[in-house]
Design a protein around this motif. Structure first.
Motif, mmCIF file in Angstrom:
data_model
loop_
_atom_site.group_PDB
_atom_site.id
_atom_site.type_symbol
_atom_site.label_atom_id
_atom_site.label_comp_id
_atom_site.label_asym_id
_atom_site.label_seq_id
_atom_site.Cartn_x
_atom_site.Cartn_y
_atom_site.Cartn_z
ATOM 1 N N THR A 16 28.263 48.032 70.456
ATOM 2 C CA THR A 16 29.225 46.842 71.090
ATOM 3 C C THR A 16 30.261 46.505 70.020
ATOM 4 N N VAL A 17 30.421 46.986 68.676
ATOM 5 C CA VAL A 17 31.118 46.396 67.923
ATOM 6 C C VAL A 17 32.001 47.419 67.338
ATOM 7 N N MET A 18 31.785 48.719 67.399
ATOM 8 C CA MET A 18 32.221 49.890 66.729
ATOM 9 C C MET A 18 33.005 50.716 67.676
ATOM 10 N N PRO A 19 34.147 51.305 67.402
ATOM 11 C CA PRO A 19 34.968 52.057 68.575
ATOM 12 C C PRO A 19 34.475 53.486 68.225
ATOM 13 N N PHE A 20 33.367 53.994 68.915
ATOM 14 C CA PHE A 20 32.803 55.467 68.557
ATOM 15 C C PHE A 20 33.597 56.422 69.664
ATOM 16 N N LYS A 21 33.599 57.506 69.129
ATOM 17 C CA LYS A 21 34.223 58.669 69.843
ATOM 18 C C LYS A 21 33.171 59.646 70.550
ATOM 19 N N LYS A 22 33.359 60.275 71.597
ATOM 20 C CA LYS A 22 32.267 61.081 72.094
ATOM 21 C C LYS A 22 32.099 62.470 71.570
ATOM 22 N N THR A 23 33.271 62.859 70.635
ATOM 23 C CA THR A 23 33.278 64.221 69.996
ATOM 24 C C THR A 23 33.148 63.865 68.471
ATOM 25 N N THR A 24 32.862 65.109 67.850
ATOM 26 C CA THR A 24 33.189 65.038 66.187
ATOM 27 C C THR A 24 33.938 66.387 65.842
ATOM 28 N N LEU A 63 30.261 66.852 54.632
ATOM 29 C CA LEU A 63 30.822 65.631 54.489
ATOM 30 C C LEU A 63 30.981 65.132 53.186
ATOM 31 N N THR A 64 32.002 64.091 53.034
ATOM 32 C CA THR A 64 32.202 63.513 51.937
ATOM 33 C C THR A 64 31.836 62.049 52.079
ATOM 34 N N LEU A 65 30.804 61.662 51.572
ATOM 35 C CA LEU A 65 30.231 60.284 51.792
ATOM 36 C C LEU A 65 31.106 59.367 51.162
ATOM 37 N N LEU A 66 31.665 58.309 51.766
ATOM 38 C CA LEU A 66 32.608 57.442 51.078
ATOM 39 C C LEU A 66 31.793 56.224 50.469
ATOM 40 N N THR A 67 31.242 56.612 49.310
ATOM 41 C CA THR A 67 30.550 55.907 48.506
ATOM 42 C C THR A 67 31.181 55.943 47.045
ATOM 43 N N VAL A 68 30.735 54.780 46.283
ATOM 44 C CA VAL A 68 31.307 55.027 44.731
ATOM 45 C C VAL A 68 30.199 55.343 43.921
ATOM 46 N N PRO A 69 30.057 56.526 43.186
ATOM 47 C CA PRO A 69 31.350 57.567 43.382
ATOM 48 C C PRO A 69 31.151 58.174 44.606
ATOM 49 N N LEU A 70 32.123 59.170 45.132
ATOM 50 C CA LEU A 70 32.018 59.955 46.263
ATOM 51 C C LEU A 70 31.039 60.939 46.106
ATOM 52 N N GLN A 71 30.475 61.316 47.274
ATOM 53 C CA GLN A 71 29.460 62.515 47.222
ATOM 54 C C GLN A 71 29.553 63.274 48.275
ATOM 55 N N LYS A 72 29.200 64.768 48.018
ATOM 56 C CA LYS A 72 29.473 65.757 49.016
ATOM 57 C C LYS A 72 28.005 66.163 49.675
ATOM 58 N N ALA A 73 28.031 66.340 50.853
ATOM 59 C CA ALA A 73 26.724 66.524 51.456
ATOM 60 C C ALA A 73 27.059 67.689 52.562
ATOM 61 N N VAL A 74 25.928 68.414 52.828
ATOM 62 C CA VAL A 74 25.830 69.081 54.082
ATOM 63 C C VAL A 74 24.737 68.831 55.044
ATOM 64 N N TRP A 75 25.064 68.484 56.289
ATOM 65 C CA TRP A 75 23.870 68.245 57.198
ATOM 66 C C TRP A 75 24.161 69.334 58.228
ATOM 67 N N THR A 76 22.650 69.924 58.735
ATOM 68 C CA THR A 76 22.699 70.779 59.853
ATOM 69 C C THR A 76 22.155 70.085 61.043
ATOM 70 N N LEU A 77 23.085 69.791 62.024
ATOM 71 C CA LEU A 77 22.739 69.117 63.145
ATOM 72 C C LEU A 77 23.120 69.794 64.467
ATOM 73 N N ARG A 78 22.532 69.215 65.655
ATOM 74 C CA ARG A 78 22.755 69.815 66.831
ATOM 75 C C ARG A 78 23.927 69.085 67.199
ATOM 76 N N THR A 79 24.609 69.553 68.455
ATOM 77 C CA THR A 79 25.748 68.796 69.011
ATOM 78 C C THR A 79 25.288 67.210 69.600
ATOM 79 N N GLU A 80 24.248 67.076 70.089
ATOM 80 C CA GLU A 80 23.512 65.708 70.445
ATOM 81 C C GLU A 80 23.310 65.026 69.353
#
Length: 127
Positions: A16-24, A63-80
């Motif tokens: 209700t408050v965030m403008p989400f996209k249907k794709t990534t 991904l680059t996590l937008l934290t302080v400090p910045l962090q790198k990560a790789v997540w393995t996810l399905r399309t859904e």
């Protein structure tokens, strides 16, 4: 898999408050919600590559996590999972992941402006 009402309610409220996209896509900013520890954080998608080791359609999302400090990560996810259509678990803890539509004029149907009632201290932010 059954999900907790808490995460379902959080996702419903976020919609209700965030403008989400249907794709990534590469370059998108995503919102990640986590059950434990309870947190919301932003990340930028730096790459999306099909995981050739899996028979089904899985993606390695860099991904680059937008934290302080910045962090790198790789997540393995399905399309859904990477498009917010499915709450999923990592290490037995629920997660939600969806890209934001940051284009001008984008907003969810029920979006109301958020009013911040906290004022910074007088010594802060003076020009």
């Amino acid at each position: 898999m059954a999900h907790t009402d808490t995460m379902e309610k959080l996702v419903a409220e976020l919609r209700t408050v965030m403008p989400f996209k249907k794709t990534t896509a590469k370059g998108d900013v995503v919102l990640i919600a986590a059950e434990d520890p309870h947190m919301l954080l932003y990340a930028m998608v730096t790459d999306i590559v099909r995981d050739a080791n899996k028979r089904d359609e899985w993606w390695n999302i860099s991904l680059t996590l937008l934290t302080v400090p910045l962090q790198k990560a790789v997540w393995t996810l399905r399309t859904e999972q990477m498009t917010g259509r499915e709450i999923f678990t990592m290490g037995g803890k629920e997660r939600f992941f969806q890209a934001l539509d940051l284009s001008e004029g984008s907003s969810p149907a029920n979006n109301r402006p958020m009013i911040l009632r906290h004022r910074p201290p007088k010594h802060c932010c003076a020009g």
